[in-house]
Design a protein around this motif. Structure first.
Motif, PDB file in Angstrom:
ATOM      1  N   ASN A 275       0.498  -1.132   0.196  1.00  0.00           N
ATOM      2  CA  ASN A 275       0.413   0.067  -0.118  1.00  0.00           C
ATOM      3  C   ASN A 275       0.774   1.393   0.282  1.00  0.00           C
ATOM      4  N   ILE A 276       2.335   1.343   0.005  1.00  0.00           N
ATOM      5  CA  ILE A 276       3.403   2.128  -0.209  1.00  0.00           C
ATOM      6  C   ILE A 276       2.657   2.645  -1.677  1.00  0.00           C
ATOM      7  N   ARG A 277       2.602   4.020  -2.005  1.00  0.00           N
ATOM      8  CA  ARG A 277       1.632   4.806  -3.163  1.00  0.00           C
ATOM      9  C   ARG A 277       2.082   6.214  -3.257  1.00  0.00           C
ATOM     10  N   HIS A 278       2.310   6.760  -4.275  1.00  0.00           N
ATOM     11  CA  HIS A 278       2.269   8.698  -4.323  1.00  0.00           C
ATOM     12  C   HIS A 278       0.837   8.315  -2.779  1.00  0.00           C
ATOM     13  N   GLY A 279       1.789   9.429  -2.607  1.00  0.00           N
ATOM     14  CA  GLY A 279       0.895  10.420  -1.176  1.00  0.00           C
ATOM     15  C   GLY A 279       0.336   9.375  -0.008  1.00  0.00           C
TER      16      GLY A 279
END
Length: 306
Positions: free
Chosen positions: A260-264
């Motif tokens: 769940n590491i994404r932009h923002g």
């Protein structure tokens, strides 16, 4: 200072260090609580003798009341001196129980000649000691594993088991009925060996497993000892690493939600954004055998009792 006075001074100093480290481990992990009945597993080796000795000493002025019962498992090894431990424990005046079980015969029957016996022997001992703890009404089971044992287990699991796993200072049994503690978790094996020699504990050698050649654990032990000689302080640093785990900088998705590491994303990395930086290796002065004076003055519950 005469030689005799110097030996007494060094023994008192060593005793104080071990007592402080045991007290700190007990406090850090809440190993012993008010009203506990602690079953100290006594094998006849240097580690368990030291564990019993230090716990008996701490008990005199501990901030909580607890009982101690020493237990030895007589595994019916050929030549085992059955009178040594009962005589020693009677002299101490400590409550004790000798449990007689022929695990030696079972191990020799089940394990082919030349194969290591540790795994089966350990399982048999564990079951017997758990049963004995229940019979004695013990609320905690104390084992004599020390800091070096924990590091050896870490490397054994990494090299041979593919797991980053060690011996926890405190654990609960699979059925939830027993709590196992390792009060020597912060103690160095070489300190324990010096203490046992100075105290002249009646050491009983283990003929079942101690004489087995080429044990994986022995190979790891020799590797760590060589590192300790060649690179003083490395063992201390490695043990500190066991207490400073950074899940976001390892590779286990069960410990950190990498998916769940994404932009923002608001998932924070404990060490911050160092993706393109060279990792910095912190340096700090290592405690010597004499220890820093401020450590001598610590007064944190179990950590220091006078």
């Amino acid at each position: 200072m005469s030689m005799e006075k110097k030996q007494i001074y060094n023994l008192n100093k060593l005793h104080k260090r071990l007592r402080r480290e045991v007290g700190k481990a007990i406090a850090d992990f809440n190993m012993i609580e008010e009203g506990d009945r602690v079953m100290v597993c006594l094998s006849g080796g240097k580690d368990s003798y030291t564990l019993l000795d230090i716990l008996l000493n701490l008990k005199l002025n501990a901030p909580v009341n607890f009982e101690i019962v020493a237990v030895n498992l007589d595994q019916k090894q050929p030549g085992f001196p059955e009178e040594v431990l009962p005589n020693y424990l009677q002299q101490l005046g400590v409550e004790y129980k000798i449990v007689e079980e022929n695990t030696y015969g079972i191990v020799k029957e089940k394990i082919p000649e030349g194969k290591t016996t540790c795994s089966l022997c350990s399982r048999l001992r564990r079951g017997i000691l758990y049963r004995t703890a229940t019979e004695l009404g013990a609320t905690k089971i104390a084992l004599g594993h020390h800091r070096d044992d924990m590091l050896e287990t870490l490397f054994l699991n990494m090299f041979y088991g593919g797991k980053m796993k060690s011996m926890p200072p405190k654990l609960i049994s699979d059925d939830g009925k027993q709590i196992v503690i390792r009060p020597l978790a912060y103690c160095r094996e070489k300190d324990i060996a010096r203490y046992a020699e100075a105290k002249q504990f009646p050491i009983i050698p283990c003929n079942l497993c101690g004489s087995q050649p080429n044990l994986q654990r022995q190979v790891i032990k020799e590797m760590l000892q060589a590192w300790d000689r060649q690179y003083p302080g490395r063992i201390e640093t490695m043990f500190s690493a066991l207490q400073n785990v950074v899940p976001s900088h390892l590779c286990d998705p069960n410990l950190f939600d990498f998916k769940n590491i994404r932009h923002g994303s608001t998932l924070a990395n404990i060490e911050g954004d160092i993706a393109f930086d060279k990792p910095e290796i912190p340096t700090a002065p290592l405690l010597q055998d004499d220890d820093n004076e401020f450590l001598e003055q610590q007064q944190i519950s179990f950590r220091e009792v006078n």
